[in-house]
Design an enzyme around this catalytic site. Structure first.
Site, PDB file in Angstrom:
ATOM      1  N   HIS A  43       0.834  -1.200   0.000  1.00 36.62           N
ATOM      2  CA  HIS A  43       0.000   0.000   0.000  1.00 36.62           C
ATOM      3  C   HIS A  43       0.862   1.240   0.000  1.00 36.62           C
ATOM      4  CE1 HIS A  43       0.415   1.177   4.330  1.00 36.62           C
ATOM      5  NE2 HIS A  43       0.626  -0.105   4.501  1.00 36.62           N
TER       6      HIS A  43
ATOM      7  N   ASP B 290       5.944   2.482   6.947  1.00 35.10           N
ATOM      8  CA  ASP B 290       4.600   1.978   6.649  1.00 35.10           C
ATOM      9  C   ASP B 290       3.884   2.917   5.707  1.00 35.10           C
ATOM     10  OD1 ASP B 290       2.264   0.566   6.716  1.00 35.10           O
ATOM     11  OD2 ASP B 290       1.707   1.108   8.753  1.00 35.10           O
TER      12      ASP B 290
ATOM     13  N   HIS C  40       2.209   4.666  12.047  1.00 34.88           N
ATOM     14  CA  HIS C  40       0.929   5.335  12.318  1.00 34.88           C
ATOM     15  C   HIS C  40       1.112   6.570  13.201  1.00 34.88           C
ATOM     16  CE1 HIS C  40      -0.985   1.088  11.690  1.00 34.88           C
ATOM     17  NE2 HIS C  40      -0.501   1.613  10.591  1.00 34.88           N
TER      18      HIS C  40
HETATM   19 ZN   LIG Z   1       1.217  -0.968   6.296  1.00 30.95          ZN
END
Ligand SMILES: [Zn+2]
Length: 481
Positions: A201, A218, A362
């Protein structure tokens, strides 16, 4: 383990507000045990619609999201977003595995090693910094769409420079997120209907300010690992036997939204995906080993075994040495779950043992400077190349492509004679190509040996492609003289 579960839920609920539909709740599927314990914690805000095959279809409210939204502490959404109750319910029994056409062989030593030697970790570092510099790639922000368009432009420039006409990109617009995904396709030369797919992603998220979600690990890291695979394959002018696709997904952080729509469409259209491998977080080395293969029940153990075998073969020692282990990731933990949910063989090699992965994801602190080296992500590029080349196989014009192999051809008096050496299947069609790749003749047949009259064609090299009843294709080069 329980603590991690709560973490998954809190993250899940935290994200729900962003895509809340049907008032302030959404439909999703999740692990049945998790759904049950969550229902106990928040009985008024969780509806379990149905449970089957260890999964539950659920309807979850926004109130719960606010209630526990401070506890986010894990990777991945932990659920798969579903656009309607009907889709959530029907998803419960789709996990039935489709048969894969892969024979899981390792046959391309020389070429794979040449490719591994070409991997340049500097490119990976540059690309992570480039993606981090958008500031955010949160799915509703304009920077997210921009990152996708720029990714496509990068691939298009590479394709143009390569002069290849068998490689394409396309933007995939979604129903449940404003952010698009982008897909690169290298057409399979011999069996284009068989797909080998990798992805990751390109969106990011943060528990805090959605404008400050750099997402370096991420998942700028995974996308950068993928980009270096593509660069090397183009540099080596790799023409695969099977079709290869590389996907950068939208809105994984919102419940695998992008990959779920794409995988569902592929399944609905009967696309033959031989295997899917996910690259999500490759940058941070948090554990003693390097690559952790996730062994969650929805992953394919056959495909996992293949990844182990590839690493045993190519990475046990020498210049490309690294070490692997296994870990578990949980339900809906990344985009591979979308493919598994549609019955495809899927796998997910991860950066660390699950509790030892990057603690800054995050958040606004998911920055390259935290791990500050492309070395870890480089290992994933190598595994990805090994997988793509061995699973898709190079186009081979003089050697049979399959283990049930062996067709013998010879030319006499300008007729092409052929004979299957093992009676595994009949030949159903034969196509003749000239060296420019143009099909100049084709004929339907139904036998295991025969001959074609080719008197009308000039002397020279040609390629014969034999389609078999069992779906395989055999290719042979021959000289007409
Ligand atoms: Zn991820």
């Amino acid at each position: 383990m329980k603590k991690i579960t709560i973490g998954i839920f809190s993250f899940l609920l935290f994200t729900l507000t962003a895509i809340a539909q049907n008032g302030n709740s959404i439909y999703a599927t999740m692990d049945a045990e998790d759904a049950a314990s969550f229902k106990t914690l928040y009985p008024n805000d969780v509806q379990i619609l149905k449970t089957e095959n260890n999964q539950s279809a659920v309807f979850i409210s926004e109130e719960v999201a606010h209630h526990i939204h401070d506890n986010v502490q894990t990777h991945g959404p932990g659920y798969i977003f579903k656009a309607s109750e009907e889709k959530a319910l029907s998803a419960l029994n789709q996990l039935q595995r489709r048969p894969s056409v892969l024979d899981y062989s390792i046959t391309e030593d020389a070429f794979v090693n040449e490719c591994l030697d070409l991997v340049d970790s500097q490119n990976i570092e540059d690309n992570i910094l480039l993606l981090q510099a958008y500031g955010t790639r949160y799915h509703t922000k304009p920077q997210a769409e921009q990152a996708v368009m720029d990714q496509q432009a990068k691939w298009d420039a590479w394709i143009l420079a390569s002069g290849r006409t068998d490689i394409h990109t396309r933007i995939y617009n979604h129903v449940n997120t404003p952010m698009p995904s982008v897909i690169l396709t290298i057409d399979g030369a011999n069996t284009p209907d068989e797909f080998v797919i990798i992805g990751g992603h390109i969106d990011s998220t943060s528990q805090g300010d959605k404008n400050d979600a750099p997402g370096a690990d991420d998942n700028a890291s995974g996308i950068s690992s993928l980009n270096e695979m593509v660069r090397v394959l183009l540099a080596k002018n790799f023409v695969p036997n099977r079709t290869i696709e590389v996907m950068a997904f939208a809105a994984e952080e919102q419940g695998l939204v992008g990959s779920a729509e794409i995988a569902e469409e592929y399944a609905d259209n009967g696309v033959n995906v031989a295997a899917y491998v996910q690259f999500d977080m490759t940058g941070y080395k948090g554990s003693s080993r390097d690559i952790y293969i996730t062994t969650d029940y929805y992953n394919s153990s056959t495909l996992n075994d293949y990844l182990f075998a590839l690493m045993d073969h190519y990475n046990a020692n020498g210049a490309h040495n690294f070490r692997y282990a296994t870990t578990e990731c949980g339900y809906g933990c990344s985009d591979h779950a979308s493919w598994a949910a549609n019955g495809y063989d899927a796998a997910f090699p991860f950066e660390a043992a699950m509790s030892q992965d990057n603690p800054n994801i995050h958040s606004s602190n998911d920055l390259y400077s935290f791990f500050n080296t492309p070395d870890h992500a480089t290992k994933f590029t190598k595994l990805g190349l090994e997988f793509l080349i061995e699973a898709a196989k190079p186009e081979t014009l003089s050697v049979n492509d399959f283990s049930e192999k062996a067709i013998t051809v010879y030319v006499k008096d300008k007729s092409l004679n052929y004979r299957l050496n093992n009676k595994v299947s009949d030949v159903t069609a034969i196509a003749i190509y000239n060296v420019a790749g143009q099909r100049i003749y084709s004929e339907k047949v139904n036998n295991e040996n025969g001959s074609l009259q080719l008197q009308q064609f000039a002397k020279g090299f040609y390629i014969a492609q034999f389609a078999l009843e069992n779906g395989h294709t055999l290719t042979k080069k021959f000289i007409l003289n």
